[in-house]
Design an enzyme around this catalytic site. Structure first.
Site, PDB file in Angstrom:
ATOM      1  N   TRP A   1       0.788  -1.385  -0.128  1.00 32.58           N
ATOM      2  CA  TRP A   1      -0.346   0.382   0.347  1.00 32.58           C
ATOM      3  C   TRP A   1       0.753   1.138  -0.148  1.00 32.58           C
ATOM      4  O   TRP A   1       1.246   1.225   1.358  1.00 32.58           O
ATOM      5  CB  TRP A   1      -0.903   0.121   1.321  1.00 32.58           C
ATOM      6  CG  TRP A   1      -1.956  -1.178   1.263  1.00 32.58           C
ATOM      7  CD1 TRP A   1      -3.169  -1.182   0.559  1.00 32.58           C
ATOM      8  CD2 TRP A   1      -1.394  -2.511   1.597  1.00 32.58           C
ATOM      9  NE1 TRP A   1      -3.936  -2.288   0.836  1.00 32.58           N
ATOM     10  CE2 TRP A   1      -3.066  -2.945   1.789  1.00 32.58           C
ATOM     11  CE3 TRP A   1      -0.340  -2.469   2.654  1.00 32.58           C
ATOM     12  CZ2 TRP A   1      -3.449  -3.879   2.130  1.00 32.58           C
ATOM     13  CZ3 TRP A   1      -0.833  -4.620   3.376  1.00 32.58           C
ATOM     14  CH2 TRP A   1      -2.708  -5.180   2.977  1.00 32.58           C
TER      15      TRP A   1
ATOM     16  N   HIS B   1      -6.631   1.706   2.492  1.00 31.41           N
ATOM     17  CA  HIS B   1      -7.399   0.612   2.043  1.00 31.41           C
ATOM     18  C   HIS B   1      -9.043   1.099   3.102  1.00 31.41           C
ATOM     19  O   HIS B   1      -8.770   2.458   4.448  1.00 31.41           O
ATOM     20  CB  HIS B   1      -7.446  -1.083   2.192  1.00 31.41           C
ATOM     21  CG  HIS B   1      -6.179  -1.158   3.274  1.00 31.41           C
ATOM     22  ND1 HIS B   1      -6.580  -2.361   3.805  1.00 31.41           N
ATOM     23  CD2 HIS B   1      -6.130  -0.080   4.323  1.00 31.41           C
ATOM     24  CE1 HIS B   1      -5.276  -2.148   4.517  1.00 31.41           C
ATOM     25  NE2 HIS B   1      -5.416  -1.059   5.284  1.00 31.41           N
TER      26      HIS B   1
ATOM     27  N   ARG C   1      -3.917   6.071  -2.821  1.00 32.54           N
ATOM     28  CA  ARG C   1      -2.912   5.375  -3.399  1.00 32.54           C
ATOM     29  C   ARG C   1      -1.731   5.988  -4.106  1.00 32.54           C
ATOM     30  O   ARG C   1      -2.470   5.983  -4.834  1.00 32.54           O
ATOM     31  CB  ARG C   1      -2.810   3.828  -3.486  1.00 32.54           C
ATOM     32  CG  ARG C   1      -3.211   2.945  -2.614  1.00 32.54           C
ATOM     33  CD  ARG C   1      -3.222   1.555  -2.895  1.00 32.54           C
ATOM     34  NE  ARG C   1      -3.707   1.276  -1.989  1.00 32.54           N
ATOM     35  CZ  ARG C   1      -4.661  -0.746  -1.621  1.00 32.54           C
ATOM     36  NH1 ARG C   1      -3.906  -1.153  -3.143  1.00 32.54           N
ATOM     37  NH2 ARG C   1      -5.633  -0.961  -1.451  1.00 32.54           N
TER      38      ARG C   1
ATOM     39  N   VAL D   1      -5.481 -10.838   8.086  1.00 31.92           N
ATOM     40  CA  VAL D   1      -5.818 -12.544   7.810  1.00 31.92           C
ATOM     41  C   VAL D   1      -5.326 -13.420   8.069  1.00 31.92           C
ATOM     42  O   VAL D   1      -4.502 -13.364   7.522  1.00 31.92           O
ATOM     43  CB  VAL D   1      -6.970 -12.810   7.060  1.00 31.92           C
ATOM     44  CG1 VAL D   1      -7.834 -11.288   6.874  1.00 31.92           C
ATOM     45  CG2 VAL D   1      -6.223 -13.040   5.129  1.00 31.92           C
TER      46      VAL D   1
HETATM   47  C1  YSA Z   1      -8.266  -8.352   2.512  1.00 33.88           C
HETATM   48  C2  YSA Z   1      -8.504  -8.901   3.468  1.00 33.88           C
HETATM   49  C3  YSA Z   1      -9.087  -8.341   4.218  1.00 33.88           C
HETATM   50  O1  YSA Z   1      -9.460  -9.913   5.234  1.00 33.88           O
HETATM   51  C4  YSA Z   1      -9.558  -7.457   3.500  1.00 33.88           C
HETATM   52  C5  YSA Z   1      -9.889  -7.231   2.937  1.00 33.88           C
HETATM   53  C6  YSA Z   1      -8.664  -6.924   2.288  1.00 33.88           C
HETATM   54  C7  YSA Z   1      -8.308  -6.467   0.590  1.00 33.88           C
HETATM   55  C8  YSA Z   1      -7.234  -5.073   1.259  1.00 33.88           C
HETATM   56  N1  YSA Z   1      -7.430  -4.124   2.337  1.00 33.88           N
HETATM   57  C9  YSA Z   1      -7.218  -5.108   0.501  1.00 33.88           C
HETATM   58  O2  YSA Z   1      -7.005  -3.221   0.411  1.00 33.88           O
HETATM   59  N2  YSA Z   1      -6.460  -5.496  -1.057  1.00 33.88           N
HETATM   60  S1  YSA Z   1      -6.285  -4.650  -2.528  1.00 33.88           S
HETATM   61  O3  YSA Z   1      -4.930  -3.818  -2.086  1.00 33.88           O
HETATM   62  O4  YSA Z   1      -5.532  -6.112  -2.702  1.00 33.88           O
HETATM   63  O5  YSA Z   1      -7.242  -4.343  -3.239  1.00 33.88           O
HETATM   64  C10 YSA Z   1      -8.099  -5.126  -3.155  1.00 33.88           C
HETATM   65  C11 YSA Z   1      -9.107  -4.763  -4.408  1.00 33.88           C
HETATM   66  O6  YSA Z   1      -8.924  -3.003  -4.676  1.00 33.88           O
HETATM   67  C12 YSA Z   1      -7.903  -5.037  -5.541  1.00 33.88           C
HETATM   68  O7  YSA Z   1      -8.274  -6.008  -5.205  1.00 33.88           O
HETATM   69  C13 YSA Z   1      -8.632  -3.970  -6.240  1.00 33.88           C
HETATM   70  O8  YSA Z   1      -9.841  -4.328  -7.132  1.00 33.88           O
HETATM   71  C14 YSA Z   1      -8.852  -2.880  -6.474  1.00 33.88           C
HETATM   72  N3  YSA Z   1      -7.487  -1.713  -6.495  1.00 33.88           N
HETATM   73  C15 YSA Z   1      -6.766  -1.918  -5.633  1.00 33.88           C
HETATM   74  N4  YSA Z   1      -5.504  -1.396  -6.083  1.00 33.88           N
HETATM   75  C16 YSA Z   1      -6.291  -0.412  -7.120  1.00 33.88           C
HETATM   76  C17 YSA Z   1      -7.536  -1.320  -6.708  1.00 33.88           C
HETATM   77  N5  YSA Z   1      -8.539  -0.249  -8.114  1.00 33.88           N
HETATM   78  C18 YSA Z   1      -8.019   0.827  -8.582  1.00 33.88           C
HETATM   79  N6  YSA Z   1      -7.207   1.398  -9.155  1.00 33.88           N
HETATM   80  C19 YSA Z   1      -6.509   0.834  -7.820  1.00 33.88           C
HETATM   81  N7  YSA Z   1      -4.416   1.271  -7.925  1.00 33.88           N
END
Ligand code: YSA
Length: 350
Positions: free
Chosen positions: A149, A178, A204, A261
């Site tokens: 992140w 997030h 981000r 998690v």
């Molecule tokens: C994971 C486990 C949990 O128990 C609860 C929540 C999570 C998600 C975690 N907080 C998280 O942020 N994961 S992530 O970085 O992979 O982002 C989740 C989703 O946000 C991604 O699957 C994607 O669909 C979206 N995302 C991530 N970066 C992005 C984005 N969408 C648009 N632009 C970006 N730069």
């Protein structure tokens, strides 16, 4: 006199003219009234004859006046109606109407699906502290997982943030990367069991491309209660996929790592029209360290521990990525590019 009067009445062009005629013949000093008065000086026989004739004339004039008056009034009404005539078949004037933003539409659809499953929707602050965004989620400073992140840090005097119960929050501030920090905030202020979803904007520090934005939206889910297991998590995501993509859709879980998690998973959906697996987000069983951080924070606020025995699952998904599929948008940057031509296409969706 009779012929003259009746003709004048019949030809009167408006109510005003009619009134003048009425005064001329039947008014106090009108012709007929004068004649009536003059009767007194006539011999009896002639008085009777002339009197009868005058009465008949009076009646005839009154009747003619009344008829003409009604005719003129009807004509006036007809003209007024004609002037104010409304053609209800004419095309209307188009009103300027706004529409909801596609991301708002997508967010509402998602929240609606989870509401139907008994979830409550709550929201958290976009400016967050390092503690709620990282530390309490088992992502300590210098932990390599922080690289997942890229963060916009905030600095400056006078920035004040409050915690879940309105207490002042210490530590470095940032734009939340997030929606997961709201898990911690909610748990501090509530005791299980509960089911929540948290829609919201996240930030981000990263390069944008067709599938990445620096500002985007997520939907977080958190369910805590007795006996909550991975099966419940799969059930929730299954229901989501069914609601979004129909009865033939499938969901897939693959193990992955998120510090908050254990076990952790990423989940994807498949549906006939899509024809391929689409990554939707991350999920897993809430890590015991998160519950411990929550209870420690509660203790500092003078609250009893509430998460010693707790189990729960959480998930987080990207709203833009989902909206791209739902609406067939090829590039994520269209959503907030500010082009009306793009946005206008979503008018009336909902
Ligand atoms: C994971 C486990 C949990 O128990 C609860 C929540 C999570 C998600 C975690 N907080 C998280 O942020 N994961 S992530 O970085 O992979 O982002 C989740 C989703 O946000 C991604 O699957 C994607 O669909 C979206 N995302 C991530 N970066 C992005 C984005 N969408 C648009 N632009 C970006 N730069």
């Amino acid at each position: 006199m009779e012929r003259e009067a009746l003709e004048a009445i019949r030809e009167a062009q408006d109510l005003e003219a009619l009134r003048t005629l009425k005064a001329r013949y039947l008014g106090k000093r009108g012709v007929l009234t004068q004649e009536m008065k003059a009767l007194a000086s006539l011999p009896l026989e002639e008085r009777r004859r002339r009197g009868q004739a005058l009465n008949a004339l009076k009646e005839a004039l009154e009747k003619a006046l009344e008829e003409r008056e009604r005719a003129l009034e009807e004509e006036a009404l007809r003209q007024a109606l004609e002037r104010r005539r409304l053609d209800v078949s004419l095309p209307g004037v188009a009103l300027f109407a706004g529409g909801l933003h596609p991301i708002t539409l997508m967010e509402r659809e998602l929240v609606g699906i989870f509401r139907a499953l008994g979830y409550q929707a709550v929201e958290g602050p976009e400016v967050e502290s390092e503690f709620f965004n990282f530390d309490a989620l088992n992502i300590p400073e210098h932990h390599p997982a922080r690289d997942m992140w890229d963060t916009f840090w905030l600095e400056g005097e006078g920035l004040r943030l409050t915690g879940p119960l309105g207490e002042a929050v210490e530590g470095r501030l940032l734009l939340r990367t997030h929606t997961s920090p709201m898990q911690v905030r909610y748990m501090v202020a509530h005791t299980p069991p509960f089911r929540i979803v948290v829609p919201g904007r996240v930030f981000r520090y990263e390069e944008t491309d067709a599938t990445h934005e620096a500002v985007f939206h997520q939907l977080e889910g958190l369910v805590v209660g007795e006996g909550i297991s991975m099966a419940h998590l799969k059930g929730a995501i299954f229901e989501l996929a069914q609601a979004l993509f129909g009865p033939e859709s499938k969901v897939r879980f693959q193990p992955t790592y998120f510090p908050f998690v254990e076990p952790g998973a990423q989940f994807a959906v498949w549906w006939p029209e899509g024809g391929k697996w689409l990554e939707l987000g991350g999920a897993g069983m809430v890590h015991p360290r998160v519950f411990q951080a929550v209870d420690a924070y509660r203790k500092r606020l003078g609250l009893p521990p509430a998460y010693g025995e707790a189990t729960g699952f959480a998930f987080g998904l990207g709203v833009e990525r989902l909206a791209m599929l739902r609406y067939g948008v090829p590039d994520i940057r269209y959503f907030f590019g500010g082009r009306l031509k793009f946005l206008e296409q979503f008018k009336g969706v909902l």
